[in-house]
Design a protein around this motif. Structure first.
Motif, PDB file in Angstrom:
ATOM      1  N   SER A 134      55.816  44.920  30.475  1.00 51.15           N
ATOM      2  CA  SER A 134      55.142  46.184  30.794  1.00 51.15           C
ATOM      3  C   SER A 134      55.672  47.344  29.971  1.00 51.15           C
ATOM      4  O   SER A 134      55.399  48.494  30.263  1.00 51.15           O
ATOM      5  CB  SER A 134      55.318  46.499  32.289  1.00 51.15           C
ATOM      6  N   GLN A 176      48.751  37.715  30.540  1.00 50.02           N
ATOM      7  CA  GLN A 176      48.618  37.452  31.980  1.00 50.02           C
ATOM      8  C   GLN A 176      47.183  37.682  32.460  1.00 50.02           C
ATOM      9  O   GLN A 176      46.951  38.186  33.564  1.00 50.02           O
ATOM     10  CB  GLN A 176      49.625  38.281  32.786  1.00 50.02           C
ATOM     11  N   LEU A 177      46.238  37.318  31.601  1.00 47.21           N
ATOM     12  CA  LEU A 177      44.816  37.422  31.916  1.00 47.21           C
ATOM     13  C   LEU A 177      44.166  36.056  31.711  1.00 47.21           C
ATOM     14  O   LEU A 177      43.233  35.907  30.923  1.00 47.21           O
ATOM     15  CB  LEU A 177      44.137  38.464  31.014  1.00 47.21           C
ATOM     16  N   ASP A 189      45.439  54.012  35.203  1.00 45.41           N
ATOM     17  CA  ASP A 189      46.777  53.441  35.194  1.00 45.41           C
ATOM     18  C   ASP A 189      47.433  53.895  33.897  1.00 45.41           C
ATOM     19  O   ASP A 189      46.862  53.736  32.820  1.00 45.41           O
ATOM     20  CB  ASP A 189      46.735  51.913  35.260  1.00 45.41           C
ATOM     21  N   PHE A 227      49.418  47.803  29.908  1.00 42.93           N
ATOM     22  CA  PHE A 227      49.555  46.526  30.597  1.00 42.93           C
ATOM     23  C   PHE A 227      48.959  46.609  32.009  1.00 42.93           C
ATOM     24  O   PHE A 227      48.196  45.736  32.433  1.00 42.93           O
ATOM     25  CB  PHE A 227      51.022  46.129  30.669  1.00 42.93           C
ATOM     26  N   GLY A 228      49.296  47.669  32.730  1.00 45.32           N
ATOM     27  CA  GLY A 228      48.782  47.834  34.082  1.00 45.32           C
ATOM     28  C   GLY A 228      47.276  47.974  34.107  1.00 45.32           C
ATOM     29  O   GLY A 228      46.603  47.456  35.015  1.00 45.32           O
ATOM     30  N   LYS A 277      45.648  44.543  33.638  1.00 42.93           N
ATOM     31  CA  LYS A 277      45.750  43.765  34.876  1.00 42.93           C
ATOM     32  C   LYS A 277      44.739  44.271  35.914  1.00 42.93           C
ATOM     33  O   LYS A 277      44.116  43.482  36.625  1.00 42.93           O
ATOM     34  CB  LYS A 277      47.172  43.851  35.447  1.00 42.93           C
ATOM     35  N   TYR A 325      41.282  43.134  35.012  1.00 42.43           N
ATOM     36  CA  TYR A 325      41.183  41.706  35.304  1.00 42.43           C
ATOM     37  C   TYR A 325      40.977  41.464  36.801  1.00 42.43           C
ATOM     38  O   TYR A 325      40.135  40.655  37.209  1.00 42.43           O
ATOM     39  CB  TYR A 325      42.454  41.024  34.802  1.00 42.43           C
ATOM     40  N   GLU A 326      41.724  42.201  37.606  1.00 44.26           N
ATOM     41  CA  GLU A 326      41.608  42.043  39.052  1.00 44.26           C
ATOM     42  C   GLU A 326      40.242  42.493  39.555  1.00 44.26           C
ATOM     43  O   GLU A 326      39.685  41.904  40.484  1.00 44.26           O
ATOM     44  CB  GLU A 326      42.718  42.828  39.760  1.00 44.26           C
TER      45      GLU A 326
END
Length: 511
Positions: A32, A366-367, A468, A472-473, A476, A479-480
């Protein structure tokens, strides 16, 4: 007398490969960290030296600095620097490229065409994505750290003396430009493709003289850096037309508004410079020959037959580069053959423009399973190109935008252009360092207000806009959102608004 460019030949059946680049997979997972460095460790001292100088990419350009006026940059200090370096830029031919958009891709296309013809080619461009080495390339390869260091330290006494004699006013870009010109001379290139940094008339690259200028190129005129370039499209056109040199051909990309094209043509006429017009003609046509425009004189209307697999924005830049290639051929660059043009166009890729990450790269971020598109669009015109590409290739696909922008861009116009044809499920606003600093970065809360305003002005009603502060945030979160709203249809995360946010994502893949 033979009419100018009357022998230009038609290039036909040249398939232009879409500029989607798939990079090698990342080995390590992203952290991050917001400011991951991908600069070569060997260049730490060199980059540190440059960062000790005034860096307008980081701080922003003063009002009027790009205009050919009393407010403009002092081109005299750049000329004095080049004189102290023994005028290395006069040792080879140059194609000088200016324009609001399209400079980078046009320069890349042209450089590859010339390389395919067997010429030794230097290319100077900005900004870079991962390393400053990208700005200076020879024969398609970024300069190595050792080569750059060797040259830097060999001329550093001259640079130090110049900075002292100019009372410390020489900038980051001016010094780097001098180094690039020196490197091309040292490498004995046949020709260099030089991209202007800001405007044209007062840009540090505009020390090129008519004796070694092969052609000038003006790709587009648009509303960017308005304050620095005089505040209007007309003043921007006047600034960029300043790269025109007496008797040397000017290739105009376009398309331009009639009043803007008239300004560019008038400047060319005042310099007795013939004009080649690369029209935006879609999938193809043929060269029309010489036209005689009242008050201007002989002009070549140059339309090239290029059949593209996709009718995307880089097509016009490919046509412009092809026109320049034919112009060079007419000057005696005989190895710029039809085949060289075809190979050069097909082999051109640009980092951070319409670039899809591989599945392994998405997983490294992380996706897992996500489709991630990186596009450095940051103006109204480039937003339109991105929108048109999405409409054509991904119509109906579920989308979430992740956006970071510089403070001197028109945030509302950028958002309105995208939203006028694309309806994302959400927009996530974030922040990215600009030029290695935060001075020109826009707060995500400000961007959020701009997107909500754009949505309201278009009458779209409610739009999910989240924020955000970390790239990185924000990825994410995007993606969420796609996972949470899953309807059985795969979605896509589109990262845009600046080449700097693209750089931030790609930098993460290096760590």
């Amino acid at each position: 007398m033979r009419a100018l460019w009357s022998q230009l030949s038609i290039i036909s059946n040249c398939k232009l490969t879409p500029t989607i680049r798939r990079r090698p997979s990342a080995a390590n997972m992203m952290t991050s960290n917001r400011n991951l460095s991908t600069e070569d460790p060997e260049l730490r001292d060199f980059v540190g030296f440059l960062e000790s100088l005034k860096n307008y990419e980081k701080s922003g350009v003063p009002k009027g600095a790009g205009t050919d006026s009393s407010e403009g940059f002092d081109l005299g200090r750049m000329k004095r620097l080049m004189l102290r370096l023994h005028n290395p830029h006069l040792n080879y031919k140059v194609v000088h490229v200016a324009g609001t958009k399209g400079k980078g891709s046009t320069s890349a296309f042209l450089s590859n065409v010339l390389r395919a013809g067997g010429y030794s080619v230097g290319c100077y461009s900005s900004p870079h994505i991962l390393s400053i080495k990208e700005r200076i390339s020879c024969n398609g390869q970024p300069v190595s750290a050792s080569t750059l260091n060797d040259l830097f330290y060999s001329i550093k006494p001259i640079i130090d003396q110049s900075i002292q004699e100019e009372d410390g006013s020489l900038s980051h870009f001016e010094i780097l430009t001098g180094i690039a010109f020196s490197l091309f001379a040292k490498e004995n290139v046949d020709i260099a493709v030089i991209e202007a940094g800001l405007g044209g008339a007062r840009d540090a690259t505009n020390v090129i003289e008519s004796t070694n200028l092969a052609a000038s190129v003006i790709t587009t005129i648009g509303e960017e850096h308005m304050a620095a370039l005089g505040g209007s499209l007309e003043s921007i056109a006047e600034a960029k037309s300043g790269i025109t040199k007496h008797g040397r051909p000017v290739v105009l990309g376009g398309p331009f508004l009639p009043r803007i094209e008239d300004i560019l043509r008038s400047k060319a006429a005042s310099m007795s410079s013939p004009v080649v017009l690369a029209s935006n003609i879609g999938s193809g046509s043929s060269i029309k020959g010489i036209i005689n425009k009242d008050g201007i004189g002989l002009c070549q209307s140059c339309d090239i037959v290029i059949q593209s697999e996709k009718d995307d924005k880089p097509l016009q830049n490919a046509v412009t580069a092809t026109c320049v290639s034919l112009c060079l051929r007419d000057q005696g660059w005989s190895r710029v053959t039809d085949e060289a043009i075809r190979i050069g166009l097909e082999n051109t890729r640009l980092l951070g423009r319409s670039q899809f990450l591989t599945p392994k790269e998405a997983e490294a971020l992380q996706l897992p399973g996500a489709t991630v598109l990186l596009d450095g669009a940051h103006t109204k015109d480039s937003a339109r190109a991105l929108k048109e590409m999405i409409e054509k290739e991904f119509a109906g696909k579920r989308l979430v935008f992740v956006v970071a922008m510089a403070s001197d861009k028109d945030h509302v116009s950028f958002a309105k252009e995208l939203l006028s044809g694309v309806r994302p499920e959400a927009v996530v606003l974030t922040e990215a360092d600009i030029g290695g600093g935060k001075v020109r970065s826009t707060a995500c809360s400000v961007l959020k207000e701009s997107w909500i305003k754009a949505s309201d002005e278009l009458g779209l009603g409610f739009m999910e806009a989240s924020e955000d502060k970390t790239v990185f945030g924000s990825l994410k979160l995007a993606y969420e959102i796609l996972k949470h709203n899953r309807t059985g249809e795969e979605g896509m995360v589109i990262v845009t608004g600046s080449l700097h946010i693209v750089s931030s994502v790609l930098a993460s893949l290096q760590h």
